[in-house]
Motif scaffolding. Structure first.
Motif, short mmCIF file in Angstrom:
data_model
loop_
_atom_site.label_atom_id
_atom_site.label_comp_id
_atom_site.label_asym_id
_atom_site.label_seq_id
_atom_site.Cartn_x
_atom_site.Cartn_y
_atom_site.Cartn_z
N UNK A 1 6.37 -3.65 10.61
CA UNK A 1 5.33 -3.98 11.38
C UNK A 1 4.07 -3.78 10.05
N UNK A 2 2.76 -4.93 9.79
CA UNK A 2 2.13 -4.92 8.59
C UNK A 2 0.71 -5.43 10.10
N UNK A 3 0.01 -4.92 8.79
CA UNK A 3 -1.65 -4.87 10.20
C UNK A 3 -2.16 -6.37 9.90
N UNK B 1 0.27 -6.70 1.38
CA UNK B 1 0.34 -6.00 0.48
C UNK B 1 0.62 -4.40 0.49
N UNK B 2 0.12 -3.93 0.96
CA UNK B 2 0.33 -2.53 1.48
C UNK B 2 1.89 -2.15 1.46
N UNK B 3 2.47 -3.31 2.50
CA UNK B 3 4.26 -3.17 2.38
C UNK B 3 5.07 -4.17 1.49
N UNK C 1 8.03 -3.01 -3.96
CA UNK C 1 8.15 -3.47 -5.47
C UNK C 1 7.91 -2.03 -6.69
N UNK C 2 7.28 -1.41 -5.47
CA UNK C 2 7.37 0.23 -6.59
C UNK C 2 8.97 0.76 -6.16
N UNK D 1 6.87 -9.11 9.06
CA UNK D 1 6.70 -9.32 7.87
C UNK D 1 8.59 -9.80 7.95
N UNK D 2 9.71 -10.48 7.97
CA UNK D 2 9.89 -10.35 8.09
C UNK D 2 11.40 -11.15 6.76
#
Lengths: 142, 431
Positions: free
Chosen positions: A74-76, A83-85, A90-91, A112-113
């Motif tokens: 789930x993302x906003x 970008x947050x997810x 990436x990290x 986001x799937x």
């Protein structure tokens, strides 16, 4: 963990029509659909409410279909939401193989799937970073 | 196991004596036909002076065109009332070729097929399902008579109608089948589609014939069906099936030399080739009174296996047919046999049993397309794997045939299924 149906299809007219027809006839509802194309052929990926039934119906009709584990987070539904997810991914050096997204009706959230090598590890990392990972039953009912 | 041990293990000298005796009679019979009467006259052949098997190579060759030329009965050596059967090959181009048999010819042909089947271990306890076309084609009736002669229970199911075939196999416990390799591949998929594992049908043996196929196809069929597959060779001009057959050793087909004299020639120069070299198979039928045929060019490519077979049969073996002199494709100047392409495809579990070779010409360059179906069960949903599969197929084919093929991955079931002789090659090039 949630699953999507992945379908092998030649790049020709009428392919989506055929697959949608089989799913419709079997009372399967689609949540999201995406196609990755590689010239002559491609893979159609569909999120449905009943993935096992949907996949079996397709196979019975002679379609090359398989269930694939995915991560749904789930993302906003606001600028920078993805970008947050994705910075968490990436990290942690997690490569996204294939991805798509959709917004949730009536809310200000999106899902986001994506496909990754290690679904369980990825889910764990996202949960630890405070993200809501959508479980299978929940996803199919969205 | 032998059907007629004396004749199957006959010594070379005794065999050659028998062959010469039969050849002399066949030549005399042939000389009485309008066709050979003229051929022998034109070529100054005096059949009375053929006193050694070595003289055979000096006789003129007979071609498929000659058979068409003598249509319908220019090669018949007996009165019409002695003929009890005819068969004909499909005349896709021009007239068909017709073969005649007396009652003795039919009985001896059946006996030869019984011999072939026994060589694979088949007994009267077997139930034999004959999935070759019945009718003018020799494949169906030929094995039918042989299996009855041997004493099997015969199910004359003929080709096609896959669901019925499967039901017959289940209900009557079929143990031996006769089938084209392409149909066997297709039928395995139909069986699996019914939710049945093909080995659970309990079929023990398959006789594969009527089209060239590769060793890899045999391996794949044996694995998919859980049976032993035996190679069978024949052509209507030489009666039909039963000309050469594999024994239990499954390493080359014994060509029954008391019925047939065979030679391997260079298809271009028509010169005889030494044992072991690959060339065109030429056969003389020395055991058919209705219609003797001398030095027939089969157009089939093979080689003799000179070494004796451990089974004890003395009749020499030929290798599986590599292809026909006329099914060789020339792609950009390179010779390619469809069987070579098949041998690669059958080793790759990710592709299905069906395939098609399409040739076209683009900007004056030949292009070879190999169309294969993805095998559903091996589909993982991963695009990279699909692309790797395509590359792998392309590389393995290029390594073998030196031509760079264009691989087309198709959905399962998109190529026309084969229920008899498969059409594998489509040549769209306009010369």
């Amino acid at each position: 963990m949630p699953k999507q149906i992945s379908i092998f299809a030649e790049n020709k007219p009428g392919k989506i029509e055929k697959i949608a027809g089989i799913l419709g006839d079997n009372g399967i509802n689609m949540r999201a659909i995406t196609i990755s194309d590689s010239g002559d052929y491609g893979i159609i990926k569909i999120l449905v409410d009943k993935p096992v039934d949907g996949c079996n119906a397709l196979k019975a009709a002679g379609v090359a279909a398989t269930l694939k584990d995915i991560v749904a987070v789930r993302i906003d539904d606001s600028p920078g939401g993805l970008h947050k997810a994705s910075s968490v991914l990436a990290k942690n050096d997690i490569n996204v193989d294939d991805a798509y997204g959709f917004t949730i009706r009536g809310g200000n959230e999106a899902v986001f799937v994506f496909q990754v090598k290690d679904v369980i590890k990825t889910e764990k990392i996202l949960v630890e970073a405070g993200f809501g990972v959508v479980g299978d039953q929940e996803l199919y009912l969205l | 196991m032998f059907w007629n041990k004396d004749i199957e293990t006959i010594g070379r000298k005794a065999l050659e004596d028998l062959q010469l005796k039969k050849l002399s009679k066949a030549l005399k019979d042939a000389a009485s036909t309008p066709f050979y009467n003229k051929v022998f006259k034109d070529n100054k052949v005096n059949v009375d002076r053929i006193t050694s098997l070595d003289h055979l190579k000096d006789l003129p060759l007979t071609s498929k065109a000659d058979l068409r030329l003598s249509y319908p009965d220019g090669m018949v050596a007996v009165p019409r009332r002695e003929i009890v059967r005819m068969h004909a090959s499909s005349g896709t181009t021009g007239k068909s070729t017709v073969i005649f048999y007396t009652a003795k010819d039919i009985a001896e042909w059946a006996d030869l097929i019984a011999r072939s089947m026994v060589a694979t271990g088949t007994t009267p306890d077997d139930v034999f399902q004959n999935m070759m076309g019945y009718g003018l084609f020799t494949g169906g009736l030929g094995l039918h008579y042989g299996a009855e002669r041997l004493g099997c229970m015969v199910i004359p199911s003929s080709s096609g109608n896959s669901l019925k075939q499967i039901q017959l196999m289940q209900d009557f416990k079929t143990s031996v089948i006769h089938i084209t390799p392409s149909y066997a591949l297709h039928l395995a998929e139909v069986v699996a589609g019914q939710g049945v594992r093909p080995p659970d049908l309990g079929v023990k043996k398959a006789y594969l014939g009527a089209e060239p196929y590769s060793e890899e196809t045999r391996n794949k069929l044996e694995e998919q069906w859980g049976l032993d597959a035996y190679n069978s060779y024949g052509l209507s001009e030489m009666n039909g099936p039963g000309v050469a057959f594999e024994c239990e050793k499954k390493s080359g087909m014994h060509l029954w030399e008391d019925f047939y004299l065979f030679e391997i020639i260079d298809p271009d120069t028509c010169e005889r080739l030494p044992d072991g070299e690959e060339g065109e198979l030429v056969i003389t039928h020395i055991n058919r009174e209705a219609m003797p045929i001398i030095r027939y060019r089969t157009r089939d490519l093979t080689r003799v296996i000179p070494e004796p077979c451990p089974c004890g049969r003395t009749h020499r073996r030929i290798e599986r047919i590599k292809g026909r002199t006329d099914d060789m494709l020339i792609v950009g100047g390179v010779n390619v046999f469809p069987s070579q392409i098949e041998s690669v495809l059958m080793k790759v579990p990710e592709v299905g049993n069906n395939y098609q070779i399409v040739l076209d010409r683009h900007e004056n360059l030949d292009r070879l397309h190999v169309r294969v179906e993805l095998y559903s069960k091996m589909f993982s949903g991963d695009m990279k794997e699909l692309n790797r599969l395509k590359e792998r197929l392309s590389e393995e084919l290029r390594a073998l045939i030196t031509v760079n093929p264009r691989i087309e991955l198709l959905e399962p079931g998109s190529l026309p299924p084969s229920t008899g002789k498969a059409v594998r090659v489509i040549d769209n090039r306009k010369i």
